[in-house]
Write a protein that holds these residues in place. Structure first.
Motif, PDB file in Angstrom:
ATOM      1  N   SER A 104      -3.245  23.911 -36.481  1.00  0.00           N
ATOM      2  CA  SER A 104      -4.119  23.597 -35.360  1.00  0.00           C
ATOM      3  C   SER A 104      -5.433  24.335 -35.520  1.00  0.00           C
ATOM      4  O   SER A 104      -5.479  25.434 -36.084  1.00  0.00           O
ATOM      5  CB  SER A 104      -3.474  24.004 -34.033  1.00  0.00           C
ATOM      6  N   SER A 118     -16.090  16.337 -29.234  1.00  0.00           N
ATOM      7  CA  SER A 118     -15.868  15.031 -29.844  1.00  0.00           C
ATOM      8  C   SER A 118     -17.044  14.494 -30.639  1.00  0.00           C
ATOM      9  O   SER A 118     -16.906  13.491 -31.327  1.00  0.00           O
ATOM     10  CB  SER A 118     -15.498  14.017 -28.753  1.00  0.00           C
ATOM     11  N   ARG A 128      -7.181  14.647 -34.039  1.00  0.00           N
ATOM     12  CA  ARG A 128      -7.852  15.503 -33.077  1.00  0.00           C
ATOM     13  C   ARG A 128      -7.493  15.061 -31.665  1.00  0.00           C
ATOM     14  O   ARG A 128      -7.251  13.876 -31.433  1.00  0.00           O
ATOM     15  CB  ARG A 128      -9.365  15.503 -33.285  1.00  0.00           C
ATOM     16  N   ASN A 145      -9.305  15.296 -28.230  1.00  0.00           N
ATOM     17  CA  ASN A 145     -10.569  15.694 -27.611  1.00  0.00           C
ATOM     18  C   ASN A 145     -10.353  16.390 -26.273  1.00  0.00           C
ATOM     19  O   ASN A 145     -11.126  17.272 -25.899  1.00  0.00           O
ATOM     20  CB  ASN A 145     -11.473  14.475 -27.443  1.00  0.00           C
ATOM     21  N   THR A 179      -9.004  20.328 -29.821  1.00  0.00           N
ATOM     22  CA  THR A 179      -8.201  20.857 -30.924  1.00  0.00           C
ATOM     23  C   THR A 179      -8.034  19.795 -32.006  1.00  0.00           C
ATOM     24  O   THR A 179      -7.833  18.618 -31.707  1.00  0.00           O
ATOM     25  CB  THR A 179      -6.830  21.313 -30.422  1.00  0.00           C
ATOM     26  N   MET A 180      -8.125  20.245 -33.244  1.00  0.00           N
ATOM     27  CA  MET A 180      -7.881  19.403 -34.398  1.00  0.00           C
ATOM     28  C   MET A 180      -6.564  19.839 -35.035  1.00  0.00           C
ATOM     29  O   MET A 180      -6.208  21.016 -34.959  1.00  0.00           O
ATOM     30  CB  MET A 180      -9.026  19.555 -35.405  1.00  0.00           C
ATOM     31  N   CYS A 214     -10.493  25.629 -41.086  1.00  0.00           N
ATOM     32  CA  CYS A 214     -11.115  24.486 -40.422  1.00  0.00           C
ATOM     33  C   CYS A 214     -12.613  24.743 -40.300  1.00  0.00           C
ATOM     34  O   CYS A 214     -13.064  25.903 -40.326  1.00  0.00           O
ATOM     35  CB  CYS A 214     -10.492  24.201 -39.063  1.00  0.00           C
ATOM     36  N   THR A 227     -16.624  22.832 -38.913  1.00  0.00           N
ATOM     37  CA  THR A 227     -17.338  21.763 -38.232  1.00  0.00           C
ATOM     38  C   THR A 227     -18.837  21.868 -38.540  1.00  0.00           C
ATOM     39  O   THR A 227     -19.303  22.891 -39.042  1.00  0.00           O
ATOM     40  CB  THR A 227     -17.082  21.799 -36.713  1.00  0.00           C
TER      41      THR A 227
END
Length: 123
Positions: A21, A30, A70, A72, A76-77, A94, A96
């Motif tokens: 996670s 998102s 994911r 939204n 959490t992904m 992780c 982004t």
């Protein structure tokens, strides 16, 4: 300030499964691509998977075994890892982007990173 926190790593036998996670805070969840990378000792950071809107992308070594998703609402992904192999052993990160941009398959395409979580697959 964007923050990413990974969890879910651990020790598993070959053929087993784990779910990682990545919880994000600090901005709208998102709107931006997110990705998973991994790094084994002495090796370069390797692309595992990415997700942007409804599109998903995978590295060749994990296709058919790993699934990125994911939530939204939970910001959490996830990375569902099945049929794990000893060569999947690595620290998983992780990441982004600061803004929508190309390069989802390379570490340079990302601006924010989590601290990593260790995944160890025993043979």
């Amino acid at each position: 300030q964007v923050q990413l926190v990974e969890s879910g790593g651990g020790l598993v036998q070959a053929g087993g499964s784990l779910r990682l996670s990545c919880a994000q805070s600090g901005r709208t969840f998102s709107s931006y691509a997110m990705g998973w990378f991994r790094q084994a000792p002495g090796k370069e950071r390797e692309f595992v998977a990415a997700i942007l809107d409804e599109s998903t992308f995978y590295g060749d070594s994990v296709k058919g075994r790993f699934t990125i998703s994911r939530d939204n609402a939970k910001t959490t992904m996830y990375l569902q890892m099945n049929s794990l192999k000893p060569e999947d052993t690595a620290v998983y990160y992780c990441a982004t982007q600061r803004s929508r941009s190309p390069g989802l398959g390379t570490p340079r395409g990302y601006d924010y990173w989590g601290q990593g979580t260790q995944v160890t697959v025993s043979s």
